[in-house]
Design a protein around this motif. Structure first.
Motif, mmCIF file in Angstrom:
data_model
loop_
_atom_site.group_PDB
_atom_site.id
_atom_site.type_symbol
_atom_site.label_atom_id
_atom_site.label_comp_id
_atom_site.label_asym_id
_atom_site.label_seq_id
_atom_site.Cartn_x
_atom_site.Cartn_y
_atom_site.Cartn_z
ATOM 1 N N GLN A 264 49.239 46.626 21.006
ATOM 2 C CA GLN A 264 48.140 45.728 20.658
ATOM 3 C C GLN A 264 47.566 45.127 21.934
ATOM 4 O OE1 GLN A 264 46.893 45.289 17.520
ATOM 5 N NE2 GLN A 264 48.305 46.957 17.024
ATOM 6 N N MET A 265 46.291 45.341 22.152
ATOM 7 C CA MET A 265 45.646 44.883 23.379
ATOM 8 C C MET A 265 45.485 43.372 23.362
ATOM 9 S SD MET A 265 42.074 46.277 24.928
ATOM 10 C CE MET A 265 42.678 47.960 24.745
ATOM 11 N N SER A 266 45.867 42.714 24.466
ATOM 12 C CA SER A 266 45.701 41.273 24.563
ATOM 13 C C SER A 266 44.224 40.925 24.674
ATOM 14 C CB SER A 266 46.457 40.743 25.790
ATOM 15 O OG SER A 266 45.879 41.235 26.971
ATOM 16 N N GLU A 267 43.891 39.671 24.355
ATOM 17 C CA GLU A 267 42.492 39.249 24.423
ATOM 18 C C GLU A 267 41.944 39.339 25.845
ATOM 19 O OE1 GLU A 267 38.729 37.936 23.259
ATOM 20 O OE2 GLU A 267 40.392 38.894 22.237
ATOM 21 N N PRO A 268 42.695 38.894 26.888
ATOM 22 C CA PRO A 268 42.173 39.100 28.238
ATOM 23 C C PRO A 268 41.947 40.571 28.559
ATOM 24 C CG PRO A 268 43.938 37.465 28.264
ATOM 25 C CD PRO A 268 43.926 38.073 26.887
ATOM 26 N N ALA A 269 42.868 41.437 28.092
ATOM 27 C CA ALA A 269 42.680 42.869 28.351
ATOM 28 C C ALA A 269 41.420 43.368 27.665
ATOM 29 C CB ALA A 269 43.902 43.646 27.858
ATOM 30 N N ALA B 174 36.926 63.109 36.985
ATOM 31 C CA ALA B 174 37.079 61.654 37.113
ATOM 32 C C ALA B 174 38.497 61.257 36.754
ATOM 33 C CB ALA B 174 36.080 60.918 36.220
ATOM 34 N N ILE B 175 38.969 60.213 37.416
ATOM 35 C CA ILE B 175 40.254 59.619 37.083
ATOM 36 C C ILE B 175 40.105 58.106 37.149
ATOM 37 C CG2 ILE B 175 41.059 59.811 39.480
ATOM 38 C CD1 ILE B 175 43.907 60.105 38.340
ATOM 39 N N LYS B 176 40.705 57.419 36.195
ATOM 40 C CA LYS B 176 40.660 55.955 36.172
ATOM 41 C C LYS B 176 42.042 55.437 35.784
ATOM 42 C CE LYS B 176 37.096 53.629 34.628
ATOM 43 N NZ LYS B 176 36.094 52.954 33.764
ATOM 44 N N LEU B 177 42.553 54.490 36.583
ATOM 45 C CA LEU B 177 43.824 53.834 36.295
ATOM 46 C C LEU B 177 43.579 52.352 36.072
ATOM 47 C CD1 LEU B 177 44.448 55.992 38.895
ATOM 48 C CD2 LEU B 177 46.761 55.447 38.116
ATOM 49 N N LEU B 178 44.291 51.792 35.106
ATOM 50 C CA LEU B 178 44.167 50.368 34.815
ATOM 51 C C LEU B 178 45.562 49.776 34.680
ATOM 52 C CD1 LEU B 178 41.579 48.730 32.533
ATOM 53 C CD2 LEU B 178 43.952 47.991 32.379
ATOM 54 N N HIS B 179 45.821 48.725 35.443
ATOM 55 C CA HIS B 179 47.134 48.087 35.437
ATOM 56 C C HIS B 179 46.986 46.613 35.075
ATOM 57 C CE1 HIS B 179 51.278 47.185 36.489
ATOM 58 N NE2 HIS B 179 50.837 46.183 37.250
ATOM 59 N N GLU B 180 47.752 46.187 34.068
ATOM 60 C CA GLU B 180 47.743 44.787 33.638
ATOM 61 C C GLU B 180 48.752 44.021 34.481
ATOM 62 O OE1 GLU B 180 48.220 42.139 29.547
ATOM 63 O OE2 GLU B 180 48.266 44.332 29.477
ATOM 64 N N ILE B 181 48.257 43.187 35.403
ATOM 65 C CA ILE B 181 49.126 42.418 36.288
ATOM 66 C C ILE B 181 49.897 41.373 35.499
ATOM 67 C CG2 ILE B 181 49.180 40.898 38.299
ATOM 68 C CD1 ILE B 181 46.598 42.301 39.241
ATOM 69 N N ASP B 182 49.189 40.629 34.684
ATOM 70 C CA ASP B 182 49.796 39.676 33.764
ATOM 71 C C ASP B 182 48.848 39.535 32.591
ATOM 72 O OD1 ASP B 182 47.749 37.857 34.581
ATOM 73 O OD2 ASP B 182 48.993 37.182 36.250
ATOM 74 N N ARG C 6 46.503 37.622 32.090
ATOM 75 C CA ARG C 6 45.155 37.150 32.413
ATOM 76 C C ARG C 6 44.446 37.964 33.489
ATOM 77 N NH1 ARG C 6 43.752 32.322 30.243
ATOM 78 N NH2 ARG C 6 45.401 31.089 29.262
ATOM 79 N N SER C 7 45.098 38.921 34.094
ATOM 80 C CA SER C 7 44.451 39.638 35.193
ATOM 81 C C SER C 7 44.813 41.116 35.185
ATOM 82 C CB SER C 7 44.824 39.001 36.536
ATOM 83 O OG SER C 7 46.226 38.996 36.714
ATOM 84 N N PHE C 8 43.870 41.918 35.687
ATOM 85 C CA PHE C 8 44.003 43.363 35.751
ATOM 86 C C PHE C 8 43.465 43.863 37.083
ATOM 87 C CE2 PHE C 8 43.920 42.439 31.318
ATOM 88 C CZ PHE C 8 44.615 43.447 30.679
ATOM 89 N N ILE C 9 43.923 45.069 37.437
ATOM 90 C CA ILE C 9 43.306 45.801 38.523
ATOM 91 C C ILE C 9 43.000 47.204 38.017
ATOM 92 C CG2 ILE C 9 45.494 46.603 39.527
ATOM 93 C CD1 ILE C 9 44.103 46.255 42.300
ATOM 94 N N GLU C 10 41.835 47.699 38.414
ATOM 95 C CA GLU C 10 41.389 49.013 37.969
ATOM 96 C C GLU C 10 40.951 49.806 39.191
ATOM 97 O OE1 GLU C 10 38.279 50.078 34.555
ATOM 98 O OE2 GLU C 10 37.332 49.609 36.469
ATOM 99 N N ALA C 11 41.313 51.079 39.240
ATOM 100 C CA ALA C 11 40.915 51.946 40.346
ATOM 101 C C ALA C 11 40.506 53.299 39.782
ATOM 102 C CB ALA C 11 42.053 52.109 41.352
ATOM 103 N N GLY C 12 39.529 53.917 40.421
ATOM 104 C CA GLY C 12 39.084 55.215 39.931
ATOM 105 C C GLY C 12 38.237 55.931 40.953
ATOM 106 N N ASP D 33 40.729 36.535 34.093
ATOM 107 C CA ASP D 33 40.021 35.858 33.015
ATOM 108 C C ASP D 33 40.846 34.668 32.547
ATOM 109 O OD1 ASP D 33 38.328 35.200 31.029
ATOM 110 O OD2 ASP D 33 38.526 37.040 29.879
ATOM 111 N N ASP D 34 40.396 33.452 32.908
ATOM 112 C CA ASP D 34 41.066 32.235 32.474
ATOM 113 C C ASP D 34 40.295 31.611 31.318
ATOM 114 O OD1 ASP D 34 43.278 32.108 34.375
ATOM 115 O OD2 ASP D 34 41.711 31.867 35.887
ATOM 116 N N ASP D 35 40.777 30.499 30.837
ATOM 117 C CA ASP D 35 40.183 29.893 29.649
ATOM 118 C C ASP D 35 38.714 29.546 29.837
ATOM 119 O OD1 ASP D 35 42.580 30.101 28.325
ATOM 120 O OD2 ASP D 35 43.251 28.079 28.897
ATOM 121 N N SER D 36 38.358 28.997 30.987
ATOM 122 C CA SER D 36 36.976 28.566 31.194
ATOM 123 C C SER D 36 36.303 29.235 32.381
ATOM 124 C CB SER D 36 36.932 27.044 31.392
ATOM 125 O OG SER D 36 37.698 26.663 32.530
ATOM 126 N N SER D 37 36.960 30.228 32.968
ATOM 127 C CA SER D 37 36.377 30.870 34.144
ATOM 128 C C SER D 37 36.733 32.348 34.180
ATOM 129 C CB SER D 37 36.844 30.181 35.427
ATOM 130 O OG SER D 37 38.241 30.341 35.592
#
Length: 665
Positions: free
Chosen positions: A3-8, A232-240, A242-248, A284-288
């Motif tokens: 189940q994908m988190s809301e920040p994700a 094409a290749i795309k990788l997505l890593h969920e750091i926590d 609230r944050s992600f890094i994506e490379a492709g 992605d934080d609550d207000s920023s």
């Protein structure tokens, strides 16, 4: 199932990786469509004070298109002139709000600029359409957020992201003109990391595109075909949470075949390869929300010129190399319940190196140009009341450019240009007022600009006895743009949108003949475009979706000191009227049928409006049928009536038919 988190979910949406719902989608949110291009922040399309259209994944698949610009048909205010999938990218043209030239519309790939520095062209095949999630089109001056090129608007191509679980898709298509296409993609998740890889291969023998009035002798005209490879290749890593890094990275090879006969050994009409690597971080934080992206675009093109007398020997061999690296960063923060402020920074460093040799001669010619550009912008999205929104944005861009040309040929021009710097400020004001829950009024005013490309600044050329002089002192083109619109929503069933627009453009770049042997590139005159855009969609039942669009545009030369006789004339290649009516039907078992009627009005073929391309109407049909849970089939018929019509300098192929078989695992 994961189940994908809301920040994700929000990150993937911001990157264009989740399908945005619309009137044709089956999601319960109906018209709660979210867009990111108009304000560089997530907004419901009903809350954005701009003329925005979205082409979703469902529409892209139903179109049968192999290049992204083909799916732009039917978007109001946009004229996409590609004759067929077999047409090379270099002759495809896309105009927005009557401003001709690819360089006057900013094209983005996941927010990364794709207009080539040399001539403003766009490699529309950089991504196969199987890798595109959706396309967002924002019409109207947009330099207040995006800087150069965004005179007519912004087209943002948003790519697909890795999907939850493990998914594989294979496809094979065959059609008219001996066109063949193979597709493959695979998506998989490994804990907090997911990956998507894809590849496609397309070939077509093409057809004889030459107009009867071309100066090329009939005996020397050949079919013009294409070969396109994508990966094409795309990788997505969920750091926590609230944050992600994506490379492709995406790769394109676009090769044109044919053009002339009998040709010469080793003759290469055009072959382009391009790599686009990207790295993106989002928090992605609550207000920023904070995002940082690093990117590169590395292109190389080979193009030869045949002897125009015999078409049997190569008179010039060209190698065009272009490089761009850059980054953009932005931070958006909600200040109470009224303000949401976004601050951003853009940087781009690029250069072009063109090398020309002449078989049988020691002559060498090299042209070089470079550009460094910085931009900083701020935007305040204000909710003044529950019904009234006001957006205020401003951006300052500073650029430095220089170049030179060295030609060892006798009597050929060689020049070294001084480095020059300049800056431009682009403001934009937009507002939206909700008369009630169904009816919105919106308006905007802004300023935009377009920098001269490297070709016009630094590329002196000589053809026969005539020298075409570049001009390193060309000023940027500018436009003051205004629009006024109204949107009415029929609950969750559909909408009607209307927009009036007016553009006052200055310092357009023209080629002006100085005398019998010299042609200069100068800023000359003023141009206005004005028009009406209509867009509607309605869903009378769960199975049937209807849509329509219409554009009336008048693009006119207002001032031309070098040739006052052109004042009052229409710009070339821009249709006065165009439109589309479309119907999509889905049976309960999953089979679909789509029909679209396209109309493009008369376009003038020369500056004095003495020649024109005739208006035309085409009918396109598309059908798909599920063959169990794993397989499906699709049939596409483009231009059912077999109409041969004029594009921009080339003819259409008439009716084309393609069929495909697909497997999903």
């Amino acid at each position: 199932m994961f189940q994908m988190s809301e920040p994700a979910r929000r990150l993937l949406l911001a990157c264009g990786c989740l399908a945005a719902t619309n009137v044709f989608a089956e999601d319960e949110r109906g018209l709660a469509q979210v867009v990111v291009t108009a304000t560089r922040t997530e907004q419901s399309i009903r809350e954005v004070p701009a003329a925005v259209s979205v082409i979703d994944r469902e529409r892209i698949e139903a179109s049968g298109a192999t290049t992204v610009d083909q799916v732009l048909q039917g978007v109001p205010g946009v004229y996409a002139a590609r004759m067929d999938a077999s047409s090379p990218n270099r002759i495809a043209q896309t105009y927005t709000r009557g401003l001709p030239g690819n360089s006057r519309t900013l094209v983005l790939l996941d927010g990364i600029p794709m207009n080539v520095l040399y001539d403003g062209q766009v490699d529309w095949s950089q991504l196969s359409t199987q890798d595109v999630e959706r396309v967002e089109v924002v019409r109207g001056a947009s330099s207040g957020l995006y800087g150069a090129n965004a005179m007519g608007g912004v087209i943002n191509v948003l790519s697909r992201a890795p999907e939850p679980g493990t998914k594989t898709r294979l496809g094979a298509e065959y059609g008219s003109l001996n066109s063949k296409r193979l597709l493959a993609s695979h998506s998989q998740r490994f804990g907090a990391t997911s990956v998507r890889v894809s590849a496609s291969h397309f070939t077509s023998d093409g057809y004889d595109m030459w107009r009867p009035d071309t100066t090329i002798p009939a005996a020397n005209r050949d079919k013009i075909g294409t070969l396109k490879d994508n990966a094409a290749i795309k990788l997505l890593h969920e750091i926590d949470t609230r944050s992600f890094i994506e490379a492709g990275v995406s790769y394109l090879k676009d090769e044109a075949t044919g053009f002339y006969r009998p040709g010469a050994p080793g003759y290469q009409p055009s072959k382009r390869e391009q790599y686009v690597p990207t790295v993106r971080y989002v928090r992605d934080d609550d207000s920023s929300n904070t995002s940082v992206a690093l990117y590169g675009r590395f292109g190389k093109q080979w193009a030869d010129t045949l002897n125009p007398v015999t078409y049997r020997t190569i008179s010039e061999k060209g190698l065009y190399e272009d490089r761009s690296v850059g980054f953009n960063a932005q931070h958006s923060h909600a200040l109470g319940s009224i303000h949401r402020v976004t601050l951003g920074l853009d940087f781009l460093d690029g250069d072009v190196d063109n090398h020309f040799s002449y078989p049988g001669s020691s002559r060498l010619r090299d042209t070089r140009g470079d550009l460094r550009r910085y931009g900083v912008f701020i935007q305040d999205e204000m909710a003044l009341t529950a019904r009234w929104k006001l957006n205020l944005a401003g951006r300052y861009d500073h650029w430095t450019t220089g170049g030179n040309q060295v030609d060892s040929g006798v009597g050929q021009p060689s020049t070294s240009y001084r480095e020059r710097s300049a800056g431009d400020f682009s403001p934009k004001l937009a507002t939206l007022f909700k008369v009630n829950d169904a009816f919105n009024l919106r308006a905007s005013a802004g300023r935009a600009f377009n920098l001269p490309d490297m070709f016009n600044l630094y590329a002196n050329t000589r053809r026969g006895t005539t020298t075409y002089w570049a001009n390193p002192d060309l000023d940027p083109e500018t436009v003051k743009a205004y629009d006024l619109g109204a949107d009415y929503y029929f609950g969750r069933r559909g909408y009607v949108k209307a927009t009036l627009y007016y553009n006052d453009a200055r310092d357009f770049i023209y080629s002006v003949r100085r005398d019998a042997t010299n042609v200069d590139k100068i800023n000359v005159g003023a141009v206005t475009t004005r028009g009406l855009e209509l867009e509607a969609a309605y869903r009378p039942s769960e199975a049937l979706a209807l849509s329509a669009s219409f554009t009336y545009n008048r693009s006119r030369i207002e001032e031309n000191a070098s040739n006052p006789a052109l004042e009052g004339k229409s710009l070339t290649s821009v249709p006065r009227r165009q439109g589309q009516v479309r119907a999509d039907y889905r049976w309960p078992g999953g089979a679909t049928l789509s029909a679209a009627v396209n109309r493009v009005g008369k376009r003038y073929a020369d500056d004095i409006n003495s020649k024109s391309y005739k208006a035309y109407t085409t009918l396109d049909l598309s059908a798909s049928y599920p063959l169990g849970k794993t397989f499906s089939a699709r049939l596409n018929v483009v231009n059912v009536g077999d109409k041969v019509y004029d594009g921009i300098g080339y003819l259409s192929p008439g009716r084309t038919v393609s069929a495909g078989l697909y497997a999903n695992f």
